[in-house]
Design a protein around this motif. Structure first.
Motif, short mmCIF file in Angstrom:
data_model
loop_
_atom_site.label_atom_id
_atom_site.label_comp_id
_atom_site.label_asym_id
_atom_site.label_seq_id
_atom_site.Cartn_x
_atom_site.Cartn_y
_atom_site.Cartn_z
N THR A 1 -50.92 33.68 9.22
CA THR A 1 -50.53 32.84 7.70
C THR A 1 -51.57 31.86 7.64
O THR A 1 -52.00 31.26 8.74
CB THR A 1 -49.19 32.29 7.72
OG1 THR A 1 -49.01 31.42 8.77
CG2 THR A 1 -48.22 33.46 7.76
N ASN B 1 -52.85 27.46 11.32
CA ASN B 1 -52.49 26.69 9.81
C ASN B 1 -53.59 25.53 9.56
O ASN B 1 -53.76 24.96 10.68
CB ASN B 1 -51.09 26.32 10.00
CG ASN B 1 -50.17 27.77 9.73
OD1 ASN B 1 -48.77 27.35 9.83
ND2 ASN B 1 -50.51 28.55 9.77
N ALA C 1 -45.53 24.43 12.82
CA ALA C 1 -46.63 25.36 12.14
C ALA C 1 -46.99 26.43 12.88
O ALA C 1 -46.87 26.34 14.19
CB ALA C 1 -47.70 24.35 11.76
N LYS D 1 -51.13 29.07 5.93
CA LYS D 1 -50.55 27.69 5.35
C LYS D 1 -51.01 26.43 5.57
O LYS D 1 -51.72 26.39 6.32
CB LYS D 1 -49.15 27.74 5.74
CG LYS D 1 -48.24 28.91 5.45
CD LYS D 1 -46.70 28.75 6.00
CE LYS D 1 -45.63 30.00 5.50
NZ LYS D 1 -44.79 30.18 6.40
N LYS D 2 -50.60 25.71 4.79
CA LYS D 2 -51.12 24.13 4.78
C LYS D 2 -49.97 23.30 5.30
O LYS D 2 -49.19 23.19 4.23
CB LYS D 2 -51.97 23.71 3.85
CG LYS D 2 -52.72 22.20 4.05
CD LYS D 2 -53.84 21.93 3.29
CE LYS D 2 -53.31 20.83 2.45
NZ LYS D 2 -54.58 20.43 1.28
#
Lengths: 217, 415
Positions: free
Chosen positions: A54, A78, A74, A56-57
């Motif tokens: 993924t 990430n 996380a 994501k942040k």
């Protein structure tokens, strides 16, 4: 026409895949059977099932002189950022061997950090406000969450097979602050993880003196 | 030598500020304190009298503190700090620096150990009252007699190493610290305490500023103290010998803190330069601050020590023991806070110098009510009462046994 068909088949595939993903409900209970919220739960594949990456942040805020949220999770790879919502400067640090950092973060400032490249258990503090503490768990799986107020969380796991289901919290009074259970995912199912011992007290992230004008750094 | 050291520290601070390679942050904080006060005392000790408050009798409108704290912080844990204090009050207005130091604070190790170094001019961390900007007292307008003296005659020009073990990384709910300082330029400390006794105000002595003290018969021509200058400057190096200070701190998370320490300026007591003597001053101190709950907190401190000043042929001229202790209780409820502080203090004169009796014994009580008008504004009423026996007051035809009282109304603004 061909393009339309392939689009349709892609859509069908997606629908099929999502219906194929298995909703795993993980519930964490304390040693007396009471539901525990804000516990990190995640599933690690044991049969080399493919896992997706993924992009994501994760943003960890400093608000009211505390790490918000106290616990973050996380996936490896990430992005990480810090956001200071307070009207004072913080001096955020991690003394973790695999991930050392220290920086001043001014009121309203956002600071981007390098991506999280390794699995890790990062303990964060503020060198101005010693009572502030925050944790970040970096896992090697996209299947993670934190339990809700009912002690449960649902992980949508794509592939079938054997998984290790882990519950983690820095104040779990268990080996490596975690409890785990192996399961074989065949269809939608549920798993309950129960603590063996009473959890340690979660430290309150709060200034001790109500006085705002202390001369100390 | 020490002036040079200080200049070098300033230069280093300037260079660090000027360099843009490291992210730096500038901070300015401070306090403005405006007061209307009235007391029934004699001429203030600040004007060379025996009066134990900072203002002379009669009603006075004053700005007893206008202070600024300036800091430059860097990401690497280094900070440059300057504290400037000024006072506008009767005939004793003043302006200048009270602290100037560089500080390094390491990032705690994974096992929770943190190093700190402070170098420059700074207070020993004795006071549990004076923790606000500019060394202002939090719960009262006037500091206790104990901390009024700390603010009057103790400052360290030197370097301090401190190691802290943080409990958070070790699963403990307490932090432990040990600090050691070596310092110069505090050799005449003890002179003012001996000659005007314990006092009660918020006045700190500006670095390198001298203060007058009551004249006694021994300071007249032919007396044992005729070589002593008319004013005492506590911040001089007389004998080129360094002093030291050690302190242990225990901080119980959410509950309180405890400190114990020792100070010794190691001054040779028989050396005199330009009318300023070295005073061999050493003391032990301990303090505790405890929060019973969110509303009620207790602070207590004790300081006990001795000071010795001799003639060049090493005869005792002033040989005193001294002690001061207080207990204070503060109750905070929403915007209101109430503080009661009780104190006891003494000076025991062990020498036989004629015309210089430094003996003193007294008790003091303070009541403070503070209303927090807004976040930065604090409106206070304070009553101070001191009853003391001091035989030397007879040198100025004042009563040996005296009760002094003071009423103050203040508006304090913190920024």
């Amino acid at each position: 026409m061909k393009a339309g068909l392939s689009r349709l088949s892609l859509l069908l595939l997606l629908v099929l895949q999502s219906s194929l993903s298995n909703a795993l409900t993980v519930t964490v209970l304390d040693n007396k059977g009471k539901a525990l919220s804000d516990i990190v739960v995640y599933a690690e594949p044991l049969d080399q099932q493919a896992i997706s990456k993924t992009d994501k942040k994760l943003v960890i805020s400093q608000a009211k002189k505390s790490f918000t949220p106290y616990i973050s999770v996380a996936q490896k790879g990430n992005k990480l950022a810090f956001s200071n919502k307070d009207d004072i400067t913080h001096h955020i640090y991690s003394a973790n061997a695999k991930r050392k950092f220290a920086f001043l973060i001014r009121p309203g400032e956002n600071i981007e950090q390098p991506s999280l490249e390794t699995t890790n258990e990062i303990v964060m503090g503020c060198n101005v406000h010693d009572w502030m503490s925050g944790y970040l768990l970096v896992v090697d799986t996209p299947y993670f969450d934190k339990t809700a107020s009912n002690g449960s969380s649902t992980l949508n796991i794509a592939g079938k097979g054997r998984y290790k289901i882990i519950a983690w919290h820095p104040q779990l009074n268990e080996k490596n602050n975690r409890i785990e259970q192996q399961i074989n995912i065949t269809d939608t199912q549920q798993v309950t993880l129960k603590l063996n011992k009473t959890m340690h007290k979660i430290p309150e992230q709060k200034s001790e003196d109500g006085f705002d004008f202390l001369s100390d750094y | 030598m020490f002036k040079k050291t200080f200049k070098n520290i300033c230069l280093l601070a300037f260079l660090l500020t000027a360099s843009h390679s490291i992210a730096a942050e500038f901070k300015a904080n401070g306090i403005v304190d405006v007061r209307l006060s009235s007391n029934d005392s004699n001429k203030s000790y600040l004007s060379g009298g025996y009066g134990k408050f900072s203002s002379n009798s009669s009603a006075t409108l004053a700005i007893p503190q206008l202070a600024g704290e300036f800091k430059v912080l860097w990401d690497n844990g280094l900070s440059a700090n300057l504290v400037v204090n000024s006072y506008v009050e009767n005939d004793q207005s003043d302006l200048g620096m009270t602290e100037a130091y560089l500080k390094y604070k390491s990032i705690p190790s994974s096992s929770g150990y943190r190093w700190e170094n402070r170098s420059g001019i700074f207070y020993p961390k004795i006071s549990l009252e004076n923790e606000a900007f500019g060394w202002a007292s939090i719960n009262t307008l006037n500091s206790s007699t104990l901390n009024t003296w700390v603010g009057e005659e103790t400052k360290l020009l030197g370097t301090q190493a401190k190691i802290t073990r943080l409990g958070r990384q070790n699963g403990n709910d307490f932090d432990l610290s040990l600090s050691a300082s070596i310092f110069a330029n505090n050799d005449p400390s003890g002179a003012l305490l001996s000659w005007h006794g314990w006092t009660m105000s918020n006045r700190q002595t500006i670095w390198q500023k001298s203060r007058p003290f009551p004249r006694m018969p021994a300071s007249k021509a032919g007396g044992m103290l005729q070589a002593q200058a008319k004013r005492s400057n506590a911040f001089l190096e007389i004998d080129n010998r360094l002093g030291y200070q050690l302190q242990f701190d225990w901080h119980q998370h959410k509950k309180g803190k405890f400190n114990i320490g020792y100070y010794d300026n190691r001054a040779k007591p028989y050396i005199v330069k330009n009318g300023q003597y070295g005073w061999g001053t050493k003391f032990v101190y301990a303090g505790a601050h405890w929060r019973f709950n969110k509303e009620l907190q207790l602070t207590t401190q004790i300081l006990n020590g001795s000071t010795l000043m001799q003639s060049p042929d090493q005869q005792d001229v002033v040989n005193n023991d001294y002690q001061s202790a207080f207990v204070s209780l503060t109750k905070r409820r929403k915007k209101h806070s109430y503080t009661i502080r009780l104190e006891e203090f003494s000076v025991t004169d062990n020498d036989s110098t004629a015309g210089d009796n430094n003996t003193e014994y007294g008790k003091a009580g303070t009541f403070n009510y503070t209303y927090r008008y807004s976040k930065p504004w604090f409106l206070s009423f304070e009553y101070n009462w001191i009853k003391s026996n001091r035989p030397s007051r007879a040198y100025q035809n004042q009563a040996t046994d005296l009760t002094e009282q003071q009423y103050q109304l203040a508006a304090r603004y913190f920024f």
